[in-house]
Scaffold this motif. Structure first.
Motif: not given
Length: 212
Positions: A86, A90, A133-134, A137, A146, A149, A194-195
């Motif tokens: 993930r 992302e 987070h969505r 993405v 997408r 994920w 984000l990572r």
């Protein structure tokens, strides 16, 4: 069942099965009997079988010939691997989404995270953390990214990590604020942030398992 008529049947059944996994109706190693579920929902076994196949792609159940479906015996390694994959997805999504993502949409999710925490709404916190987070993405515009994920089942795995590994869900609106601000500035560091944010929750024995 009257509630199984307004949206595709398979999706309704999938939701019932997911809710059962999250609530602990079925424990790891326990069989999910197609015939029993079909009778309970007053449907044929075919859509139940289809829904179970979808859960198998999420690595939530496993099927054995002539024995049917069982809930997988989840491990801490499962959670760690999902976080690692993930985090990479992302980071790529953030780079693609940077020019187009709506910072105000991200900030709305941060606000809802904070409200859910104040109300003691654990499910809401997971929902809005996942939605943050969505948003990124989807803004990447990469349909394959997408779909991969989404196939990770972020929301349901977060619920399971709490129930099965006694992980504590910490209020994380403050952790999302600098990420939202980085997107507002169109800061190229947003992807790294984000990572690192996702990987910061990678150890299910650590203090901070959350929906990202």
């Amino acid at each position: 069942m009257s509630s199984l008529v307004r949206v595709p049947l398979r999706d309704q059944i999938r939701r019932v099965l997911l809710d059962g996994l999250v609530s602990g109706r079925w424990q790891p190693g326990e069989r999910i009997v197609e015939r029993r579920i079909a009778a309970e929902l007053e449907v044929s076994q075919a859509p139940v079988r289809e829904a179970l196949r979808e859960l198998e792609t999420l690595r939530l159940v496993e099927s054995t010939p002539n024995k049917g479906a069982r809930v997988r015996a989840f491990t801490e390694s499962d959670l760690r691997e999902i976080r690692e994959v993930r985090a990479g997805l992302e980071e790529i999504a953030a780079a693609l989404a940077l020019p187009s993502v709506d910072p105000e949409a991200l900030e709305r999710h941060v606000t809802r995270l904070r409200e859910a925490a104040l109300n003691g709404d654990t499910a809401g916190r997971i929902e809005h953390g996942t939605a943050f987070h969505r948003e990124i993405v989807r803004a990447s515009g990469n349909v394959l990214l997408r779909d991969v994920w989404e196939s990770l089942g972020v929301e349901v795995w977060t619920h399971l990590s709490m129930r099965l590994f006694d992980a504590e869900l910490h209020e994380d609106a403050a952790a999302h604020e600098p990420i939202a601000e980085a997107f507002r500035r169109r800061d190229p560091a947003a992807g790294r942030m984000l990572r690192d944010h996702v990987l910061g929750h990678a150890d299910p024995r650590g203090p901070d398992i959350a929906a990202g």
